[in-house]
Design an enzyme around this catalytic site. Structure first.
Site, short mmCIF file in Angstrom:
data_model
loop_
_atom_site.label_atom_id
_atom_site.label_comp_id
_atom_site.label_asym_id
_atom_site.label_seq_id
_atom_site.Cartn_x
_atom_site.Cartn_y
_atom_site.Cartn_z
N ASP A 8 0.42 5.79 -10.89
CA ASP A 8 -0.47 4.80 -10.26
C ASP A 8 -1.95 4.91 -10.67
O ASP A 8 -2.84 4.93 -9.80
CB ASP A 8 -0.37 4.91 -8.72
CG ASP A 8 1.03 4.59 -8.22
OD1 ASP A 8 1.92 4.33 -9.05
OD2 ASP A 8 1.25 4.61 -6.99
N LYS A 106 6.93 -0.31 -8.66
CA LYS A 106 7.52 0.06 -7.37
C LYS A 106 6.77 -0.63 -6.26
O LYS A 106 5.64 -1.08 -6.45
CB LYS A 106 7.47 1.58 -7.20
CG LYS A 106 6.05 2.12 -7.21
CD LYS A 106 6.02 3.61 -7.33
CE LYS A 106 4.60 4.13 -7.26
NZ LYS A 106 3.89 3.84 -6.02
N CYS A 151 1.81 9.13 -3.50
CA CYS A 151 2.73 8.78 -4.59
C CYS A 151 3.01 9.93 -5.54
O CYS A 151 4.13 10.08 -6.02
CB CYS A 151 2.21 7.54 -5.30
SG CYS A 151 2.31 6.10 -4.20
C1 VGL Z 1 -0.30 4.99 -2.77
C2 VGL Z 1 -0.69 4.52 -0.56
C3 VGL Z 1 -0.12 3.27 -0.70
C4 VGL Z 1 -0.41 5.96 -3.90
C5 VGL Z 1 0.27 3.75 -2.93
O1 VGL Z 1 -0.39 5.54 -5.08
O2 VGL Z 1 -0.52 7.18 -3.62
N1 VGL Z 1 -0.77 5.37 -1.58
N2 VGL Z 1 0.36 2.90 -1.89
#
Ligand code: VGL
Ligand code: ZN
Length: 204
Positions: A8, A106, A151
């Site tokens: 991410d 995702k 994540c």
């Molecule tokens: C994430 C919270 C919500 C992350 C993704 O990438 O850690 N955290 N969505």
């Protein structure tokens, strides 16, 4: 074979983004330095529809950091982030994407969140990442990215569970730290699960 999984590395998770991770931008140079050292690099991408159930605005009277039940699972609510096709959902521009061979998206199902790059939070559906890595002959996974306490953590736990030797590159990760001690706790949980915590300088 060893794979690098970049979790991410998207604009919304960097300072100035919708769900900023403190120091999130600092891991981009680490990721760029690591990529040439791996035969296989994959990335995960948080990729939500606007009606996603993890967004506080989609629950009447709720605000970010509140917890609700979503499809039988406890769900922390977040600000609107990583909406499909928006600038915030795009990878950080300085990330060298030329070395990323595959991207696993995702969080696309509005009814369930997906912190891990391997499965949704209910372990109901695979993203295909585990199957892909196995098919490529990968035995160990090195993980870096955002955020350490969400994540990155769940991606690493699923990697161990899938039978990969799993390494967390600690200086290549930053955490959200919603509650104090969350980061330390995440690292401890990972160590207990068998994830080895390393620093990127072990490669130099
Ligand atoms: C994430 C919270 C919500 C992350 C993704 O990438 O850690 N955290 N969505
Ligand atoms: Zn998300």
């Amino acid at each position: 074979m060893k794979a690098l999984i970049l979790v991410d590395l998207q604009n919304d998770f960097t300072p100035g983004g919708a769900l900023p991770v403190p120091g999130g931008n600092e891991v981009i140079p680490v990721a760029n330095r690591l990529m040439p050292l791996f035969e296989l690099v994959v990335a995960t991408q948080d990729w939500h529809p606007a009606n996603h159930g993890s967004f506080a605005v989609n629950h009447e009277g709720k605000v970010p950091a509140d917890v609700v039940e979503l499809n039988g699972l406890a769900q922390i609510l977040w600000p609107i982030h990583c909406v499909q096709g928006t600038h915030g959902a795009h990878f950080v521009e300085t990330l060298d994407l030329t070395r990323v061979c595959n991207i696993f998206q995702k969080g696309t199902d509005p009814s369930i969140d997906s912190y891990s790059g391997f499965f949704d939070n209910g372990h109901r559906k695979s993203t295909g990442l585990g199957e892909f890595l196995k098919k490529q002959g990968v035995q160990s996974c090195f993980i870096a990215g955002l955020a350490t306490d969400y994540c990155v953590k769940y991606t690493a736990l699923d990697a161990v569970q899938a039978g990969f030797g799993t390494y967390l590159v600690e200086d290549g990760c930053r955490g959200v730290g919603l509650h104090s001690g969350d980061l330390r706790k995440a690292i401890m949980e990972l160590e207990q699960a068998g994830v080895r915590i390393i620093e990127s300088h072990v490669f130099s």
